[in-house]
Design a protein around this motif. Structure first.
Motif, mmCIF file in Angstrom:
data_model
loop_
_atom_site.group_PDB
_atom_site.id
_atom_site.type_symbol
_atom_site.label_atom_id
_atom_site.label_comp_id
_atom_site.label_asym_id
_atom_site.label_seq_id
_atom_site.Cartn_x
_atom_site.Cartn_y
_atom_site.Cartn_z
ATOM 1 N N SER A 68 0.849 -1.191 0.000
ATOM 2 C CA SER A 68 0.000 0.000 0.000
ATOM 3 C C SER A 68 0.886 1.243 0.000
ATOM 4 O O SER A 68 2.079 1.166 0.322
ATOM 5 N N GLN A 69 0.317 2.391 -0.321
ATOM 6 C CA GLN A 69 1.072 3.640 -0.307
ATOM 7 C C GLN A 69 1.622 3.928 1.085
ATOM 8 O O GLN A 69 2.738 4.416 1.226
ATOM 9 N N GLU A 70 0.833 3.615 2.112
ATOM 10 C CA GLU A 70 1.283 3.848 3.490
ATOM 11 C C GLU A 70 2.488 2.976 3.820
ATOM 12 O O GLU A 70 3.455 3.429 4.431
ATOM 13 N N LYS A 71 2.444 1.712 3.400
ATOM 14 C CA LYS A 71 3.556 0.791 3.664
ATOM 15 C C LYS A 71 4.801 1.229 2.907
ATOM 16 O O LYS A 71 5.905 1.187 3.436
ATOM 17 N N LEU A 72 4.618 1.692 1.662
ATOM 18 C CA LEU A 72 5.762 2.192 0.887
ATOM 19 C C LEU A 72 6.387 3.407 1.566
ATOM 20 O O LEU A 72 7.616 3.533 1.610
ATOM 21 N N ALA A 73 5.557 4.284 2.117
ATOM 22 C CA ALA A 73 6.078 5.452 2.837
ATOM 23 C C ALA A 73 6.869 5.006 4.053
ATOM 24 O O ALA A 73 7.928 5.568 4.357
ATOM 25 N N ASP A 74 6.395 3.972 4.756
ATOM 26 C CA ASP A 74 7.127 3.426 5.909
ATOM 27 C C ASP A 74 8.471 2.849 5.479
ATOM 28 O O ASP A 74 9.487 3.051 6.140
ATOM 29 N N ILE A 75 8.469 2.125 4.361
ATOM 30 C CA ILE A 75 9.707 1.524 3.851
ATOM 31 C C ILE A 75 10.717 2.618 3.504
ATOM 32 O O ILE A 75 11.900 2.524 3.842
ATOM 33 N N VAL A 76 10.247 3.664 2.838
ATOM 34 C CA VAL A 76 11.128 4.781 2.471
ATOM 35 C C VAL A 76 11.723 5.411 3.723
ATOM 36 O O VAL A 76 12.925 5.698 3.783
ATOM 37 N N GLU A 77 10.894 5.614 4.739
ATOM 38 C CA GLU A 77 11.379 6.222 5.981
ATOM 39 C C GLU A 77 12.440 5.351 6.648
ATOM 40 O O GLU A 77 13.490 5.845 7.061
ATOM 41 N N VAL A 78 12.183 4.052 6.726
ATOM 42 C CA VAL A 78 13.150 3.135 7.350
ATOM 43 C C VAL A 78 14.459 3.129 6.568
ATOM 44 O O VAL A 78 15.544 3.239 7.152
ATOM 45 N N LEU A 79 14.377 3.005 5.248
ATOM 46 C CA LEU A 79 15.597 2.959 4.437
ATOM 47 C C LEU A 79 16.369 4.278 4.496
ATOM 48 O O LEU A 79 17.602 4.278 4.503
ATOM 49 N N THR A 80 15.666 5.376 4.564
ATOM 50 C CA THR A 80 16.323 6.679 4.704
ATOM 51 C C THR A 80 17.075 6.749 6.024
ATOM 52 O O THR A 80 18.231 7.190 6.073
ATOM 53 N N ASN A 81 16.445 6.284 7.097
ATOM 54 C CA ASN A 81 17.101 6.288 8.411
ATOM 55 C C ASN A 81 18.296 5.346 8.440
ATOM 56 O O ASN A 81 19.340 5.681 9.013
ATOM 57 N N VAL A 82 18.169 4.181 7.822
ATOM 58 C CA VAL A 82 19.286 3.239 7.756
ATOM 59 C C VAL A 82 20.436 3.873 6.976
ATOM 60 O O VAL A 82 21.602 3.781 7.382
ATOM 61 N N ASN A 83 20.125 4.521 5.883
ATOM 62 C CA ASN A 83 21.157 5.173 5.075
ATOM 63 C C ASN A 83 21.885 6.258 5.875
ATOM 64 O O ASN A 83 23.108 6.378 5.815
ATOM 65 N N LYS A 84 21.143 7.032 6.648
ATOM 66 C CA LYS A 84 21.761 8.075 7.492
ATOM 67 C C LYS A 84 22.683 7.451 8.543
ATOM 68 O O LYS A 84 23.788 7.929 8.782
ATOM 69 N N LEU A 85 22.218 6.370 9.171
ATOM 70 C CA LEU A 85 23.035 5.692 10.180
ATOM 71 C C LEU A 85 24.298 5.106 9.552
ATOM 72 O O LEU A 85 25.385 5.205 10.122
ATOM 73 N N MET A 86 24.158 4.498 8.379
ATOM 74 C CA MET A 86 25.317 3.905 7.710
ATOM 75 C C MET A 86 26.341 4.973 7.328
ATOM 76 O O MET A 86 27.532 4.745 7.412
ATOM 77 N N SER A 87 25.853 6.138 6.916
ATOM 78 C CA SER A 87 26.779 7.200 6.529
ATOM 79 C C SER A 87 27.574 7.698 7.734
ATOM 80 O O SER A 87 28.706 8.144 7.599
#
Length: 90
Positions: A68-87
């Motif tokens: 769903s669009q809501e789930k995709l938004a959650d996935i984007v948020e999680v991946l963005t946060n993971v990317n920030k932590l990895m950097s």
């Protein structure tokens, strides 16, 4: 989907090394599955871009249609946060 990406661009996006992106076994498997193709740039033959094939685009599209669009938004948020932590780590 965006005209292909170089290994360094993909590596930056996922916060991994270019070597991890171009590891022969991973790229070979994706090519054998007809999901990507490696294309050398005509201006500089040393530069290789990885492009999704038609089958690769369909696979990505089919995968994300399941959410769903809501789930995709959650996935984007999680991946963005993971990317920030990895950097911060690298």
């Amino acid at each position: 989907m965006n005209g292909g990406m170089k290994a360094t661009e993909i590596a930056g996006f996922f916060s991994v090394t270019p070597g991890a992106v171009t590891s022969t076994s991973m790229c070979d498997k994706l090519e054998k599955l007809d999901l990507i193709q490696r294309v050398r740039e005509s201006e500089d033959r040393r530069v290789v871009k990885m492009n999704l094939t038609e089958n690769g685009e369909k696979k990505v599209h089919d995968l994300f249609l399941k959410f769903s669009q809501e789930k995709l938004a959650d996935i984007v948020e999680v991946l963005t946060n993971v990317n920030k932590l990895m950097s911060k780590i690298f």
